[in-house]
Design an enzyme around this catalytic site. Sequence first.
Site, PDB file in Angstrom:
ATOM      1  N   CYS A   1       5.288 -15.669  -8.866  1.00  0.00           N
ATOM      2  CA  CYS A   1       4.031 -14.968  -8.583  1.00  0.00           C
ATOM      3  C   CYS A   1       4.092 -14.185  -7.272  1.00  0.00           C
ATOM      4  O   CYS A   1       4.431 -14.727  -6.221  1.00  0.00           O
ATOM      5  CB  CYS A   1       2.892 -15.976  -8.538  1.00  0.00           C
ATOM      6  SG  CYS A   1       1.276 -15.249  -8.185  1.00  0.00           S
TER       7      CYS A   1
ATOM      8  N   ARG B   1       0.364  -5.139  -6.373  1.00  0.00           N
ATOM      9  CA  ARG B   1      -0.919  -5.674  -5.909  1.00  0.00           C
ATOM     10  C   ARG B   1      -2.039  -4.938  -6.624  1.00  0.00           C
ATOM     11  O   ARG B   1      -1.931  -3.738  -6.886  1.00  0.00           O
ATOM     12  CB  ARG B   1      -1.055  -5.471  -4.387  1.00  0.00           C
ATOM     13  CG  ARG B   1      -2.298  -6.104  -3.765  1.00  0.00           C
ATOM     14  CD  ARG B   1      -2.221  -7.614  -3.774  1.00  0.00           C
ATOM     15  NE  ARG B   1      -3.257  -8.226  -2.953  1.00  0.00           N
ATOM     16  CZ  ARG B   1      -4.429  -8.665  -3.394  1.00  0.00           C
ATOM     17  NH1 ARG B   1      -4.765  -8.505  -4.662  1.00  0.00           N
ATOM     18  NH2 ARG B   1      -5.284  -9.242  -2.576  1.00  0.00           N
TER      19      ARG B   1
ATOM     20  N   CYS C   1       1.455  -8.763 -16.398  1.00  0.00           N
ATOM     21  CA  CYS C   1       1.985  -9.337 -15.163  1.00  0.00           C
ATOM     22  C   CYS C   1       3.223  -8.576 -14.697  1.00  0.00           C
ATOM     23  O   CYS C   1       4.167  -8.406 -15.462  1.00  0.00           O
ATOM     24  CB  CYS C   1       2.334 -10.813 -15.374  1.00  0.00           C
ATOM     25  SG  CYS C   1       3.091 -11.580 -13.921  1.00  0.00           S
TER      26      CYS C   1
ATOM     27  N   CYS D   1      -3.737 -11.272 -13.309  1.00  0.00           N
ATOM     28  CA  CYS D   1      -4.068 -12.234 -14.362  1.00  0.00           C
ATOM     29  C   CYS D   1      -5.523 -12.663 -14.281  1.00  0.00           C
ATOM     30  O   CYS D   1      -6.229 -12.740 -15.295  1.00  0.00           O
ATOM     31  CB  CYS D   1      -3.148 -13.449 -14.287  1.00  0.00           C
ATOM     32  SG  CYS D   1      -3.079 -14.246 -12.659  1.00  0.00           S
TER      33      CYS D   1
ATOM     34  N   THR E   1      -7.528   2.189   3.888  1.00  0.00           N
ATOM     35  CA  THR E   1      -7.214   1.537   5.160  1.00  0.00           C
ATOM     36  C   THR E   1      -8.242   1.886   6.225  1.00  0.00           C
ATOM     37  O   THR E   1      -8.733   1.019   6.953  1.00  0.00           O
ATOM     38  CB  THR E   1      -5.799   1.923   5.631  1.00  0.00           C
ATOM     39  OG1 THR E   1      -4.841   1.578   4.617  1.00  0.00           O
ATOM     40  CG2 THR E   1      -5.452   1.196   6.913  1.00  0.00           C
TER      41      THR E   1
ATOM     42  N   SER F   1       0.853  -1.189   0.000  1.00  0.00           N
ATOM     43  CA  SER F   1       0.000   0.000   0.000  1.00  0.00           C
ATOM     44  C   SER F   1       0.885   1.234   0.000  1.00  0.00           C
ATOM     45  O   SER F   1       2.042   1.164   0.404  1.00  0.00           O
ATOM     46  CB  SER F   1      -0.895   0.014   1.239  1.00  0.00           C
ATOM     47  OG  SER F   1      -1.702   1.167   1.262  1.00  0.00           O
TER      48      SER F   1
ATOM     49  N   CYS G   1      -0.523 -10.789  -6.987  1.00  0.00           N
ATOM     50  CA  CYS G   1      -1.192  -9.508  -7.254  1.00  0.00           C
ATOM     51  C   CYS G   1      -2.605  -9.704  -7.784  1.00  0.00           C
ATOM     52  O   CYS G   1      -3.422  -8.802  -7.684  1.00  0.00           O
ATOM     53  CB  CYS G   1      -0.359  -8.657  -8.205  1.00  0.00           C
ATOM     54  SG  CYS G   1      -0.356  -9.227  -9.916  1.00  0.00           S
TER      55      CYS G   1
END
Length: 629
Positions: free
Chosen positions: A598, A378, A572, A604, A414, A129, A601
């Site tokens: 990977c 992310r 990606c 895909c 948040t 974040s 996130c």
Amino acid sequence: MSSRTVSALLTRRLLATPRATRLPARSFACAASRTQTLTELYRPAIRIAGQRRAFSSTSRARLATEDDSFDPKSVEREVDEVDVLIVGGGPAGLSAAIKLKQIANAAGNEDFRVLLLEKSGELGDHIVSGNVIEPSALDELLPNWKSEDNLNRFADITPAKEDRMRFLTKTGSIPLPKPPQMNNHGNYIISLNQMVKWLGERAEEVGVEVYPGFAASEILYNHEGVVKGVATNDLGISREGKAKDSFERGMEFHARVTLLGEGCHGSLSKQVIKKYDLRRDSQHQTYGLGIKEVWEVQPEKFKSGQVTHTMGYPLSKDTYGGGWMYHFGDNLVSIGLVVGLDYPNPWLAPYGEFQKMKHHPIYKDVLEGGKCISYGARTLIEGGFQSIPKLAFPGGALLGDSAGLVNVPKIKGTHTAMRSGMLAAEATWDALQGNTDGGTVFLFDYEDKMRKSSVWSELKQVRNMRPSFHTALGLYGGVLYSGLEAYVFRGKTPWTLKHGLPDHAATKTADQYEKIEYPKPDGKISFDILTSVSRSGTNHEEDQPCHLQVKDWDAHAQEQYPKYKGVENRFCPAGVYEYVEDDSKELGVRFQINAQNCVHCKTCDIKVPAQDINWQTPQGGEGPKYVLT
């Protein structure tokens, strides 16, 4: 089963796991001694173009002997019964857990069991974040969270002091007026990764049982179709689906109420939304991909508390997104780019755009001479008010990003996630106190509380800003309309704009655009994708079923490659997907998935045009191990 039994199972799992792939794990069980970290983290191997690039001689996974005759599902799962089960150790899940135990303890019911499962090896390992936090929810949950008199205060905060908004051209920048929603007076720049770890300790203090390294992979239903809990995935299963000698059956966790706080596009949340048709009265969800780095910069370039947001370059006018740069801590800078996943150009690579952005003078002047110390990526929720689904379902509810509660114009989620968790906790406690016959619990009160809360009014006020960028004027039309909403309309218009096509359907074919050639990274400001992935601490055991599920790789390539020319490789941010030259294939290329890379996130699962990639959680404790993100 007691919490001690779960701790024993966790220890047994760790000891049964090959040493090269074991991750640290910790149990925050109340009334049970903590499970000690048993071994250090080993870096994974990174795959690219069919070649293996190892970062450690210990990174090769041990391929255990398989038993072809043994059916893993023939082993009965162990079961633990709790009062409330929470899936996801982010701000929403931890806030719900803490609030529930605060209420239960105040009522004299210290035996009320609240258990939280987190798929990462340690709390915070999968958290990415910005983050400039609005502290209103935290002030309510833990009033002394930053008090100098509190020995356990969260000290890693930097007061936001200066807000800057810039529209970037290729080499210059134009100051923009700061919308009221982006006023950060009274807010703090933090690492959410650090805060989540701290919240986990506060949860332990009030008696929450927190188990990292347990990946909830299956929703469990009773005979009436009501959610009764979750099951964690099996460990020690080979790539072919056979049991290895390290096999360990997953566990079932049953609860009177199950709260899902998995974050954006959670694998269980999307199943529940579909099963109960929770989106029947809302629009589809839209998403962005956030790519972030943390840098240590030269002291003379550090401006503590400075908050910068940018629009424009390097993104084209048909692509929503923007960059940020936050100065926090001791000479640390958080820098990143968010790209709306409804972008149409299949040649666009968000990772490549981020590397280009860092070479703009407004960013490069700060980063030059510094050191990149962390990388993460992310997806995030962008749908806003009109994309919020029904929040409650039989036996549980959705929290935080699983419910889609991010305030996009404010660039904050948040505080809304935490408040949703707190309201869900209150509704859960009241519902359980009134449900003495053991029947189905439905959190009607949670829906009502949310609609009366500041979260609802806050999201409703800005509901038209994000979809306004779908006008024919694109970026410029969105900026103009958002200005009117911010300063004139203030959310009081009688209309609610609709989003455009779902993100996957917004992708156009490759022949409609010119190919984008991204500059080669210089290794100082910009980096190749594998160098960045190595900074994420990503770890997966190689010999396990691929958690990026594509039914038929060859059929996928036949359908997608002629139209989009490898869009998977470009969207990606971790080098997971490739089309490798292969003369034996009709297309001249073969589709390959490097699942070890990977970073979880979920891009895909969201963006692939055919919608035939299903992101499923891998073994518990695997994935990235983020630092300061």
